[in-house]
Design an enzyme around this catalytic site. Structure first.
Site, PDB file in Angstrom:
ATOM      1  N   ALA A  12       0.867  -1.175   0.000  1.00  0.00           N
ATOM      2  CA  ALA A  12       0.000   0.000   0.000  1.00  0.00           C
ATOM      3  C   ALA A  12       0.900   1.220   0.000  1.00  0.00           C
ATOM      4  O   ALA A  12       2.029   1.173   0.493  1.00  0.00           O
ATOM      5  CB  ALA A  12      -0.926   0.003   1.215  1.00  0.00           C
ATOM      6  N   SER A  13       0.399   2.314  -0.546  1.00  0.00           N
ATOM      7  CA  SER A  13       1.251   3.486  -0.759  1.00  0.00           C
ATOM      8  C   SER A  13       1.551   4.271   0.512  1.00  0.00           C
ATOM      9  O   SER A  13       2.627   4.840   0.651  1.00  0.00           O
ATOM     10  CB  SER A  13       0.606   4.417  -1.792  1.00  0.00           C
ATOM     11  N   THR A  14       0.593   4.326   1.434  1.00  0.00           N
ATOM     12  CA  THR A  14       0.782   5.147   2.631  1.00  0.00           C
ATOM     13  C   THR A  14       0.491   4.336   3.884  1.00  0.00           C
ATOM     14  O   THR A  14      -0.113   3.255   3.830  1.00  0.00           O
ATOM     15  CB  THR A  14      -0.151   6.377   2.624  1.00  0.00           C
TER      16      THR A  14
END
Length: 208
Positions: A12-14
């Protein structure tokens, strides 16, 4: 798949996004295809960056013929062309096969055939993987451009306030720092980013 191992990669990006979300569809896919996932590698890092310690740890332990399983190609790469070439080169040099749920041609790589068939499937899959990686990068760049346009418009209209601060989280981090807890311990306990902790630490050093 003989003795090949399957490694699930979750990204996941964040820190606010749940990398575990993709685990369920990957497990369903594995059950349908008649294999098990031997190990999971999970991280919260941008797909547009090569700063992916868990991905590289996966590739470090993988052997020739092993499977790197992802939900979508963009979980593996939103990289620019030069970084994608570096990552793809490493994957090829290790002899790892990438299987993505959104890339049907890759599903056939789970079942080995004769050498000619395997080489043909790998070549076709490589071309499709390149195409989807390029599309993922374009989507990333388009979203960034729209975000910049939205921010600039909001600034022009005097409405831009930036990302809201999680006051409760910041207060908790402040308390833990004052107790002498390390960055790694705070990250482990609350799943926040190192940058967030650094911002809170800065306010402790330079109170207004």
């Amino acid at each position: 798949m003989s003795s090949s191992r399957v490694y699930g990669y979750l990204r996941a990006s964040t820190d606010e996004q749940d990398a575990e979300r993709a685990k369920s569809p990957l497990l369903d896919f594995a059950a349908q295809q008649g294999f098990t996932v031997d190990a999971w590698f999970k991280e919260n890092e941008s797909g547009a960056s090569l700063k992916r310690p868990e991905l590289f740890r996966l590739l470090d332990v993988a052997r020739t013929g092993d499977i790197l399983l992802v939900e979508q190609v963009d979980r593996l790469s939103r990289l620019n062309s030069s970084d994608w070439e570096r990552l793809q080169g490493l994957i090829k040099s290790k002899g790892v096969r990438v299987v993505a749920l959104d890339l049907p041609t890759s599903h056939q790589l789970l079942h080995t055939g004769d050498e000619f068939t395997n080489r043909m499937l790998s070549a076709i899959n490589g071309m499709m993987l390149d195409m989807l990686a390029a599309i993922a990068r374009k989507d990333y760049e388009d979203r960034k451009r729209r975000q910049r346009q939205g921010i600039n418009k909001a600034k022009e209209n005097g409405r831009y306030k930036g990302r809201p601060v999680d006051e409760k989280l910041h207060a908790t981090i402040k308390e833990l720092l004052q107790e002498g807890k390390s960055y790694n311990k705070i990250i482990e306990r609350h799943g926040c980013s190192r940058a967030t902790i650094a911002r809170v630490a800065k306010t402790l050093r330079n109170p207004e």
